[in-house]
Every structure is written in structure tokens, then in C-alpha cells.
Design an enzyme around this catalytic site. Structure first.
Site, mmCIF file in Angstrom:
data_model
loop_
_atom_site.group_PDB
_atom_site.id
_atom_site.type_symbol
_atom_site.label_atom_id
_atom_site.label_comp_id
_atom_site.label_asym_id
_atom_site.label_seq_id
_atom_site.Cartn_x
_atom_site.Cartn_y
_atom_site.Cartn_z
ATOM 1 N N ARG A 79 0.774 -1.250 0.000
ATOM 2 C CA ARG A 79 0.000 0.000 0.000
ATOM 3 C C ARG A 79 0.806 1.300 0.000
ATOM 4 O O ARG A 79 0.225 2.363 0.172
ATOM 5 C CB ARG A 79 -0.989 0.038 1.182
ATOM 6 C CG ARG A 79 -2.029 -1.048 1.158
ATOM 7 C CD ARG A 79 -3.151 -0.811 2.124
ATOM 8 N NE ARG A 79 -2.749 -0.826 3.508
ATOM 9 C CZ ARG A 79 -3.594 -0.861 4.540
ATOM 10 N NH1 ARG A 79 -4.897 -0.881 4.315
ATOM 11 N NH2 ARG A 79 -3.158 -0.860 5.777
ATOM 12 N N ASP A 80 2.114 1.241 -0.231
ATOM 13 C CA ASP A 80 2.861 2.503 -0.234
ATOM 14 C C ASP A 80 4.057 2.446 -1.188
ATOM 15 O O ASP A 80 5.140 2.945 -0.870
ATOM 16 C CB ASP A 80 3.328 2.846 1.184
ATOM 17 C CG ASP A 80 3.661 4.330 1.344
ATOM 18 O OD1 ASP A 80 3.206 5.137 0.520
ATOM 19 O OD2 ASP A 80 4.378 4.669 2.300
ATOM 20 N N ILE A 81 3.861 1.837 -2.353
ATOM 21 C CA ILE A 81 4.935 1.770 -3.343
ATOM 22 C C ILE A 81 5.165 3.153 -3.936
ATOM 23 O O ILE A 81 4.249 3.793 -4.448
ATOM 24 C CB ILE A 81 4.587 0.758 -4.449
ATOM 25 C CG1 ILE A 81 4.562 -0.657 -3.873
ATOM 26 C CG2 ILE A 81 5.592 0.849 -5.613
ATOM 27 C CD1 ILE A 81 3.991 -1.688 -4.805
ATOM 28 N N ASN A 85 10.411 4.795 -1.166
ATOM 29 C CA ASN A 85 10.409 3.564 -0.373
ATOM 30 C C ASN A 85 11.172 2.428 -1.048
ATOM 31 O O ASN A 85 11.009 1.260 -0.696
ATOM 32 C CB ASN A 85 8.978 3.122 -0.082
ATOM 33 C CG ASN A 85 8.332 3.975 0.990
ATOM 34 O OD1 ASN A 85 9.017 4.679 1.726
ATOM 35 N ND2 ASN A 85 7.022 3.926 1.086
#
Length: 208
Positions: A79-81, A85
Site C-alpha cells: 500500500r505505499d509503493i 520507499n
């Protein structure tokens, strides 16, 4: 939950958590050392040494990590590509870090938490409806677009316009985008999650 999930992970493209400890103010994570910085600083800001072969390698590494997460038991949704990151080592191997937005999908139950960075959210999350792990597929498409062009596909000056452009798949295509990347992104940027390709299908695309 972030610490719990990370202790379970063992993949060559995911930063390894070795230990954690805390004091009265902070929780500290002792993690694998990955020396070359993140993909945003290296490639989006500087546009340094970025070519199609390197883009392909980074995307393959991320796809491998996400495939591993989606096939865990229970399944993990990241949920945070985004480039910030993704760390690179001295050989340009890519590693996912920061599992603060991650969670489990148990027995196929969909999730509804709005999280991650707005410009990487898929239509279902932007419109506050339930979603599954295909949100990660969408974000990989955004990552591919951004690494290859230096810009994001859904341009907007405010949150509502951004939501509309994402919902309507109103993409700002640069004239010089590689045709194979454009074709792959077009296949990924589907408003209906079930129409997005599976990771194994993405890896069979001619871009790779």
C-alpha cells in the site's frame, strides 16, 4: 503491525529487519544496510544514469518483492509503493522498505483504509471503496511511469482534481515516453481492479 510483518519477511528485494528496541520516546528498527540511497533521490531528482535497462531491473525487483508479499499466508498488502520507499545497493538491486502502511488480507476480506501517498492511490482507494492487493499493481504502474518520465501520470493542482483524473484515467502522456512502457502502463491503469494484469503477466510484457 509493521514490526510484526517485517520479522516474517525473507526476500532478497525486501530490507531485512534484524531487531527492534525502544525507549521512552521512540521505537528503533535495526535493519539491513543498503548504501546507495532511494530511487527518488537518485533518479527522479537527478535523472542520473537512468536507462531502460535499469528501469526494467528496478521494476522487476519490486514486482518480485510484491509477488512474495501477495503469496504469503496470510497475504500482505504493501500500500505505499513509491520511489522514496525503494533503496538501491551498490549493484542497483532494489529493496522495499517502510512497511508502515502494510496490512494483512485474511480470507479474501477487502480493506478500506485510505493510506499511502495520494498521487499513487488507485481509483478504488481515491473514491473510498473497498480494495484488495491489486492496489499494489496500480502503484507499480505509477512507479514505472515516474521512473521513465520523471513526472507522475495524473497531474492536478488540488486533491479533488487529482481524484477525478485518477478516477477517469486522465493520463498526462509525455511525447517521448517509450512505447513499450506506455503500453504496459495502459494495461495497468485500469479503473476496474479485476482488469489489471497479474504480476506474472506483467513480467511477460515485451518491455522486459
Amino acid at each position: 503491525r509493521e514490526v510484526e510483518i517485517m520479522y516474517k519477511l525473507d526476500h532478497p528485494n525486501i530490507s531485512k529487519l534484524y531487531a527492534h528496541f525502544e525507549d521512552s520516546k521512540f521505537c528503533y528498527l535495526l535493519m539491513q544496510y543498503i548504501p546507495n540511497g532511494n530511487a527518488y533521490d537518485l533518479f527522479i531528482k537527478k535523472r542520473k544514469d537512468l536507462n531502460l535497462e535499469l528501469i526494467s531491473k528496478i521494476i522487476k525487483d519490486v514486482l518480485g518483492a510484491v509477488y512474495y508479499l501477495h503469496n504469503m499466508n496470510p497475504k500482505v498488502i504493501y500500500r505505499d509503493i513509491k520511489p522514496e520507499n525503494i533503496l538501491l545497493d551498490e549493484n542497483n538491486n532494489a529493496y522495499l522498505i517502510d512497511f508502515g502502511c502494510s496490512n494483512y488480507i485474511i480470507n479474501g476480506r477487502r480493506r478500506k483504509t485510505i493510506c499511502g501517498t495520494p498521487i499513487y492511490r488507485p481509483p478504488e482507494m481515491a473514491n473510498d471503496v473497498e480494495y484488495d492487493e491489486s492496489v499494489d499493481i496500480w502503484s507499480i504502474g505509477i512507479l514505472l511511469f515516474e521512473l521513465s518520465t520523471g513526472i507522475i501520470p495524473f497531474q492536478a493542482n488540488d486533491v479533488e482534481t487529482l481524484r477525478q483524473n485518477i478516477s477517469e484515467i486522465n493520463i498526462s502522456w509525455p511525447n517521448n515516453i517509450d512505447p513499450d512502457i506506455k503500453d504496459l502502463c495502459s494495461k495497468i491503469f485500469m479503473a476496474k481492479p479485476t482488469k489489471r494484469p497479474l504480476i506474472e503477466n506483467i513480467l511477460e510484457h515485451k518491455f522486459f
